[in-house]
Motif scaffolding. Structure first.
Motif, PDB file in Angstrom:
ATOM      1  N   ILE A 159      -0.925 -10.555   2.853  1.00 39.14           N
ATOM      2  CA  ILE A 159      -0.694 -10.494   4.301  1.00 39.14           C
ATOM      3  C   ILE A 159      -0.338 -11.871   4.846  1.00 39.14           C
ATOM      4  CG2 ILE A 159      -1.797 -10.054   6.540  1.00 39.14           C
ATOM      5  CD1 ILE A 159      -3.394  -7.837   5.211  1.00 39.14           C
ATOM      6  N   THR A 160       0.675 -11.893   5.694  1.00 37.78           N
ATOM      7  CA  THR A 160       1.074 -13.113   6.393  1.00 37.78           C
ATOM      8  C   THR A 160       1.241 -12.774   7.877  1.00 37.78           C
ATOM      9  OG1 THR A 160       3.493 -12.843   6.359  1.00 37.78           O
ATOM     10  CG2 THR A 160       2.446 -13.678   4.335  1.00 37.78           C
ATOM     11  N   PRO A 161       1.484 -13.767   8.731  1.00 42.51           N
ATOM     12  CA  PRO A 161       1.721 -13.472  10.147  1.00 42.51           C
ATOM     13  C   PRO A 161       2.930 -12.568  10.395  1.00 42.51           C
ATOM     14  CG  PRO A 161       1.175 -15.782   9.865  1.00 42.51           C
ATOM     15  CD  PRO A 161       1.335 -15.225   8.489  1.00 42.51           C
ATOM     16  N   LYS A 162       3.833 -12.458   9.410  1.00 38.54           N
ATOM     17  CA  LYS A 162       5.011 -11.613   9.573  1.00 38.54           C
ATOM     18  C   LYS A 162       4.774 -10.164   9.125  1.00 38.54           C
ATOM     19  CE  LYS A 162       8.478 -15.293   9.130  1.00 38.54           C
ATOM     20  NZ  LYS A 162       9.679 -15.739   8.391  1.00 38.54           N
ATOM     21  N   SER A 163       3.614  -9.894   8.547  1.00 37.90           N
ATOM     22  CA  SER A 163       3.336  -8.550   8.037  1.00 37.90           C
ATOM     23  C   SER A 163       3.232  -7.566   9.196  1.00 37.90           C
ATOM     24  CB  SER A 163       2.035  -8.539   7.241  1.00 37.90           C
ATOM     25  OG  SER A 163       2.086  -9.433   6.149  1.00 37.90           O
ATOM     26  N   ASP A 183     -11.556   5.136  -0.884  1.00 40.64           N
ATOM     27  CA  ASP A 183     -10.582   4.069  -1.145  1.00 40.64           C
ATOM     28  C   ASP A 183      -9.830   3.716   0.132  1.00 40.64           C
ATOM     29  OD1 ASP A 183     -11.147   3.823  -3.894  1.00 40.64           O
ATOM     30  OD2 ASP A 183      -9.781   5.456  -4.394  1.00 40.64           O
ATOM     31  N   TYR A 184      -9.456   4.725   0.899  1.00 44.65           N
ATOM     32  CA  TYR A 184      -8.772   4.455   2.171  1.00 44.65           C
ATOM     33  C   TYR A 184      -9.715   3.753   3.151  1.00 44.65           C
ATOM     34  CZ  TYR A 184      -4.691   7.313   0.942  1.00 44.65           C
ATOM     35  OH  TYR A 184      -3.558   7.815   0.350  1.00 44.65           O
ATOM     36  N   LYS A 185     -10.969   4.153   3.152  1.00 44.99           N
ATOM     37  CA  LYS A 185     -11.940   3.488   4.023  1.00 44.99           C
ATOM     38  C   LYS A 185     -12.081   2.014   3.654  1.00 44.99           C
ATOM     39  CE  LYS A 185     -14.838   7.492   5.200  1.00 44.99           C
ATOM     40  NZ  LYS A 185     -16.168   8.134   5.014  1.00 44.99           N
ATOM     41  N   ALA A 186     -11.975   1.718   2.370  1.00 45.97           N
ATOM     42  CA  ALA A 186     -12.147   0.342   1.902  1.00 45.97           C
ATOM     43  C   ALA A 186     -11.041  -0.575   2.412  1.00 45.97           C
ATOM     44  CB  ALA A 186     -12.191   0.306   0.369  1.00 45.97           C
ATOM     45  N   ILE A 187      -9.828  -0.035   2.593  1.00 48.62           N
ATOM     46  CA  ILE A 187      -8.726  -0.875   3.073  1.00 48.62           C
ATOM     47  C   ILE A 187      -8.545  -0.762   4.588  1.00 48.62           C
ATOM     48  CG2 ILE A 187      -7.506  -0.758   0.870  1.00 48.62           C
ATOM     49  CD1 ILE A 187      -5.544   1.218   2.219  1.00 48.62           C
ATOM     50  N   ALA A 188      -9.278   0.137   5.229  1.00 42.44           N
ATOM     51  CA  ALA A 188      -9.079   0.377   6.662  1.00 42.44           C
ATOM     52  C   ALA A 188      -9.354  -0.866   7.497  1.00 42.44           C
ATOM     53  CB  ALA A 188      -9.954   1.541   7.132  1.00 42.44           C
ATOM     54  N   ASP A 189     -10.433  -1.584   7.195  1.00 46.52           N
ATOM     55  CA  ASP A 189     -10.771  -2.774   7.987  1.00 46.52           C
ATOM     56  C   ASP A 189      -9.672  -3.823   7.895  1.00 46.52           C
ATOM     57  OD1 ASP A 189     -13.140  -1.706   8.835  1.00 46.52           O
ATOM     58  OD2 ASP A 189     -14.391  -2.743   7.355  1.00 46.52           O
ATOM     59  N   ASP A 193      -7.819  -5.030  11.157  1.00 44.38           N
ATOM     60  CA  ASP A 193      -8.001  -6.447  11.518  1.00 44.38           C
ATOM     61  C   ASP A 193      -6.671  -7.185  11.613  1.00 44.38           C
ATOM     62  OD1 ASP A 193     -10.708  -6.055  11.590  1.00 44.38           O
ATOM     63  OD2 ASP A 193     -11.113  -6.985   9.631  1.00 44.38           O
ATOM     64  N   HIS A 194      -5.693  -6.773  10.814  1.00 43.40           N
ATOM     65  CA  HIS A 194      -4.396  -7.453  10.816  1.00 43.40           C
ATOM     66  C   HIS A 194      -3.336  -6.643  11.564  1.00 43.40           C
ATOM     67  CE1 HIS A 194      -5.541 -10.747   8.086  1.00 43.40           C
ATOM     68  NE2 HIS A 194      -6.367  -9.853   7.568  1.00 43.40           N
ATOM     69  N   ARG A 225      -2.887   4.737  13.646  1.00 44.70           N
ATOM     70  CA  ARG A 225      -1.938   3.731  13.148  1.00 44.70           C
ATOM     71  C   ARG A 225      -1.358   4.146  11.804  1.00 44.70           C
ATOM     72  NH1 ARG A 225      -3.137  -1.391  13.416  1.00 44.70           N
ATOM     73  NH2 ARG A 225      -4.659  -1.255  15.075  1.00 44.70           N
ATOM     74  N   THR A 226      -1.292   5.467  11.588  1.00 48.26           N
ATOM     75  CA  THR A 226      -0.755   5.990  10.335  1.00 48.26           C
ATOM     76  C   THR A 226       0.379   6.965  10.600  1.00 48.26           C
ATOM     77  OG1 THR A 226      -2.872   5.773   9.162  1.00 48.26           O
ATOM     78  CG2 THR A 226      -1.290   7.343   8.265  1.00 48.26           C
ATOM     79  N   VAL A 227       1.437   6.824   9.816  1.00 46.06           N
ATOM     80  CA  VAL A 227       2.529   7.795   9.792  1.00 46.06           C
ATOM     81  C   VAL A 227       2.459   8.520   8.456  1.00 46.06           C
ATOM     82  CG1 VAL A 227       5.025   8.173   9.864  1.00 46.06           C
ATOM     83  CG2 VAL A 227       3.996   6.340  11.248  1.00 46.06           C
ATOM     84  N   ILE A 228       2.296   9.829   8.510  1.00 48.71           N
ATOM     85  CA  ILE A 228       2.248  10.640   7.295  1.00 48.71           C
ATOM     86  C   ILE A 228       3.652  11.135   6.979  1.00 48.71           C
ATOM     87  CG2 ILE A 228       1.366  12.757   6.233  1.00 48.71           C
ATOM     88  CD1 ILE A 228      -0.755  10.598   6.593  1.00 48.71           C
ATOM     89  N   ILE A 229       4.102  10.874   5.754  1.00 50.07           N
ATOM     90  CA  ILE A 229       5.363  11.410   5.238  1.00 50.07           C
ATOM     91  C   ILE A 229       5.010  12.514   4.246  1.00 50.07           C
ATOM     92  CG2 ILE A 229       7.505  10.899   4.020  1.00 50.07           C
ATOM     93  CD1 ILE A 229       7.217   9.287   6.595  1.00 50.07           C
TER      94      ILE A 229
END
Length: 385
Positions: A159-163, A183-189, A193-194, A225-229
């Motif tokens: 992750i960078t400021p441009k992400s 697993d999704y919960k683990a990356i949710a924060d 946060d970003h 904040r999720t788009v499901i395809i």
């Protein structure tokens, strides 16, 4: 004469998958493990629904967003299967396949210079789609040692400021890796946060082998904040029907609809009627197909291990991803020689990103007889090495 091609088109490489298909088509007695497509016919009741719609003269454009009944059924499916509410009026958009859904989603959110994090190994269209939109794809590794899952640490490192967004696909093409709700919960924060958008390609969600499928939108913090395809190609063996959809927060769905209106107008009408029948009454055929894929999965993975190739047991999708590192050949060399010497077509894993290096994508959605023959030829090839 000047080169009239745009710089972005010149920047993207041709499909690495097509290279092996083109060679294989010129050879005899080739068994292809390369095509990512179910080998079943579309269920008869689904075909009949499309035929009936044509006979009734339902051949004009539908609403840009898709038939009301189909959007209602998609909304009901998401609610019953994953416990996620989507308003069928303004949060569901029917598209010409999941490929269009992915393309217009990327174009909806990406500005020139925006970085899009791509969980890899990844389907080859992801990075190309980002580049064509003026964005910058940034690979986030999901290596074999993590069972091809996306972890918070791997995500944080990239992750960078441009992400701006994270694009992922689980169950994964090419590895067969899956993400559970935990697993999704683990990356949710990290995502929250970003302030990232999550674009979750869930086209293989109904082809899982161990427990219920999961969706990124199941996690409360990720819903808005999720788009499901998603679509009907894989679960109902409807690849040629070109019918997919987006489920997204209203603001993003409305923006994607604007692009859809200009480039596609509406998905094929008869395909939409077929999709209604599939989502309402296609479960038995889908379950039968998945049961057979489970048998083929076990057959192929055990065959690769018997041949001396380390092979992760895929928990979803229709691919195995054996490692050829032990042979001393690169994945590209292995695939080229296997095709030339044993007439077996596979796809080098490195074309899917750095985490795919030294692996092969092998689709086991072929007949058992052909699968057994392919395993025997691969074993012969490895033994001869």
């Amino acid at each position: 004469m000047r080169d009239f091609r745009s710089e972005r088109v010149r920047e993207i490489p041709p499909s690495g998958i097509r290279k092996f298909f083109d060679i294989a088509q010129e050879m005899e007695d080739v068994i292809s493990l390369g095509v990512g497509e179910p080998d079943y016919d579309t269920p008869w009741n689904v075909r009949e629904a499309a035929i009936s719609s044509i006979e009734k003269g339902y051949t004009a454009y539908t609403s840009n967003s898709g038939l009301n009944e189909l959007r209602d059924e998609i909304s009901l499916y998401q609610k019953e299967r994953f416990g996620v509410d989507y308003n069928p009026v303004n949060e569901v958009l029917v598209t010409t396949g999941a490929s269009e859904a992915l393309d217009i989603t990327i174009r909806t959110v990406v500005n020139p210079g925006d970085e899009v994090l791509v969980a890899e190994p990844a389907y080859i269209a992801y990075c190309s789609g980002v580049i064509l939109s003026g964005g910058v794809p940034v690979y986030v590794p999901c290596p074999a040692k993590e069972n091809f899952r996306l972890t918070p640490d791997s995500l944080m490192e990239k992750i960078t400021p441009k992400s701006k967004a994270l694009l992922c696909n689980f169950p994964n093409n090419p590895s067969g890796g899956v993400m559970t709700v935990d697993d999704y919960k683990a990356i949710a924060d990290v995502i929250v946060d970003h302030d990232l958008l999550l674009i979750s390609d869930e086209i293989y969600n109904e082809i899982t082998y161990e427990g219920m499928p999961s969706s990124a939108a199941c996690v409360e913090e990720l819903r808005e904040r999720t788009v499901i395809i998603n679509g009907f190609s894989k679960a109902y063996s409807m690849t040629g029907w070109r019918i997919g959809y987006i489920c997204a927060p209203e603001e993003i769905a409305a923006a994607a609809l604007k692009i859809h209106q200009y480039v596609m107008l509406s998905a094929p009408t008869m395909s939409q009627y077929a999709a209604i029948e599939a989502v309402k009454n296609g479960w038995e055929a889908r379950n039968e197909m998945v049961r057979e894929y489970n048998i083929r999965r076990n057959l192929f993975v055990n065959g690769m291990r018997r041949a001396g190739l380390e092979c992760h047991m895929p928990k979803g999708a229709i691919y195995a991803f054996p490692s050829v590192e032990s042979t001393g050949l690169s994945d590209q060399e292995f695939a080229e020689r296997l095709l030339k010497e044993k007439h077996i077509a596979v796809v080098p894993g490195s074309i899917f990103g750095p985490s795919g290096a030294d692996h092969l994508r092998c689709c086991y959605a072929i007949s058992r007889d052909n699968l057994v023959t392919a395993i025997e030829r691969i074993e012969e090839f490895v033994n001869e090495l």
